[in-house]
Design a protein around this motif. Structure first.
Motif, PDB file in Angstrom:
ATOM      1  N   GLY A  13       0.800  -1.224   0.000  1.00 36.66           N
ATOM      2  CA  GLY A  13       0.000   0.000   0.000  1.00 36.66           C
ATOM      3  C   GLY A  13       0.827   1.266   0.000  1.00 36.66           C
ATOM      4  O   GLY A  13       1.688   1.463  -0.849  1.00 36.66           O
ATOM      5  N   ASP A  14       0.573   2.121   0.988  1.00 38.50           N
ATOM      6  CA  ASP A  14       1.249   3.423   1.060  1.00 38.50           C
ATOM      7  C   ASP A  14       2.487   3.394   1.952  1.00 38.50           C
ATOM      8  O   ASP A  14       2.951   4.424   2.417  1.00 38.50           O
ATOM      9  CB  ASP A  14       0.280   4.500   1.535  1.00 38.50           C
ATOM     10  N   ASP A  51       2.662  -0.057  -3.544  1.00 39.41           N
ATOM     11  CA  ASP A  51       2.032   0.207  -4.852  1.00 39.41           C
ATOM     12  C   ASP A  51       1.053   1.370  -4.841  1.00 39.41           C
ATOM     13  O   ASP A  51       0.459   1.687  -5.857  1.00 39.41           O
ATOM     14  CB  ASP A  51       1.382  -1.054  -5.406  1.00 39.41           C
ATOM     15  N   GLY A  52       0.870   2.045  -3.693  1.00 37.30           N
ATOM     16  CA  GLY A  52       0.082   3.270  -3.694  1.00 37.30           C
ATOM     17  C   GLY A  52      -1.031   3.321  -2.675  1.00 37.30           C
ATOM     18  O   GLY A  52      -1.353   2.337  -2.024  1.00 37.30           O
ATOM     19  N   HIS A  53      -1.621   4.519  -2.569  1.00 34.89           N
ATOM     20  CA  HIS A  53      -2.775   4.755  -1.695  1.00 34.89           C
ATOM     21  C   HIS A  53      -4.021   4.194  -2.376  1.00 34.89           C
ATOM     22  O   HIS A  53      -4.189   4.348  -3.581  1.00 34.89           O
ATOM     23  CB  HIS A  53      -2.999   6.261  -1.479  1.00 34.89           C
ATOM     24  N   VAL A  54      -4.910   3.584  -1.606  1.00 35.14           N
ATOM     25  CA  VAL A  54      -6.170   3.083  -2.154  1.00 35.14           C
ATOM     26  C   VAL A  54      -7.287   4.060  -1.773  1.00 35.14           C
ATOM     27  O   VAL A  54      -7.504   4.331  -0.597  1.00 35.14           O
ATOM     28  CB  VAL A  54      -6.498   1.669  -1.624  1.00 35.14           C
ATOM     29  N   LYS A  55      -7.940   4.589  -2.789  1.00 32.69           N
ATOM     30  CA  LYS A  55      -9.056   5.506  -2.555  1.00 32.69           C
ATOM     31  C   LYS A  55     -10.300   4.709  -2.175  1.00 32.69           C
ATOM     32  O   LYS A  55     -10.347   3.491  -2.331  1.00 32.69           O
ATOM     33  CB  LYS A  55      -9.328   6.321  -3.823  1.00 32.69           C
ATOM     34  N   THR A  59      -9.653   2.626  -6.463  1.00 31.84           N
ATOM     35  CA  THR A  59      -8.557   2.966  -7.367  1.00 31.84           C
ATOM     36  C   THR A  59      -7.303   3.313  -6.552  1.00 31.84           C
ATOM     37  O   THR A  59      -7.391   3.716  -5.400  1.00 31.84           O
ATOM     38  CB  THR A  59      -8.915   4.167  -8.283  1.00 31.84           C
ATOM     39  N   LYS A  60      -6.137   3.133  -7.190  1.00 32.27           N
ATOM     40  CA  LYS A  60      -4.877   3.402  -6.505  1.00 32.27           C
ATOM     41  C   LYS A  60      -4.229   4.671  -7.032  1.00 32.27           C
ATOM     42  O   LYS A  60      -4.241   4.938  -8.223  1.00 32.27           O
ATOM     43  CB  LYS A  60      -3.914   2.238  -6.706  1.00 32.27           C
ATOM     44  N   ILE A  61      -3.663   5.429  -6.104  1.00 35.24           N
ATOM     45  CA  ILE A  61      -2.901   6.625  -6.438  1.00 35.24           C
ATOM     46  C   ILE A  61      -1.436   6.292  -6.146  1.00 35.24           C
ATOM     47  O   ILE A  61      -1.106   5.921  -5.012  1.00 35.24           O
ATOM     48  CB  ILE A  61      -3.339   7.826  -5.578  1.00 35.24           C
ATOM     49  N   PRO A  62      -0.550   6.401  -7.143  1.00 38.79           N
ATOM     50  CA  PRO A  62       0.867   6.076  -6.903  1.00 38.79           C
ATOM     51  C   PRO A  62       1.483   6.991  -5.845  1.00 38.79           C
ATOM     52  O   PRO A  62       1.032   8.113  -5.644  1.00 38.79           O
ATOM     53  CB  PRO A  62       1.532   6.313  -8.259  1.00 38.79           C
TER      54      PRO A  62
END
Length: 100
Positions: A13-14, A51-55, A59-62
């Protein structure tokens, strides 16, 4: 074929894995500091990123930081982890204050 002894940390994740910068052992005047007087530095290098923040819609934000970035982070951020002989810091991207 020989097995690799290197361990790869894959944050989720983040999360971000940092290698903390070494503590200063002397002052600018040349005075050697004992271990008890050395502060843990709040700077480090990004070793691996998730791999990013999950909204909320899935959806994922890098992440903003990337491997190799030099960063400044919050004093009490993250968890110290040891992999083999190396010490790392695992923290959320939001605990990173700046890059330099």
């Amino acid at each position: 074929m020989a097995a690799s002894t290197a361990v790869k940390i894959v944050p989720l994740g983040d999360k971000v894995v940092l290698k903390r910068q070494e503590a200063e052992t002397t002052t600018s005047g040349g005075i050697v500091l004992p271990d008890s007087a050395q502060n843990k530095p709040q700077r480090g290098e990004v070793i691996a990123i998730g791999d990013g923040h999950v909204k909320s819609d899935g959806t994922k934000i890098p992440l903003t930081v990337k491997e190799g970035d030099k960063v400044i982070f919050s004093s009490y951020a993250g968890d110290e982890i040891k992999v083999g002989d190396e010490d790392y810091l695992l923290l959320r991207e939001s605990d990173i204050l700046a890059t330099f």
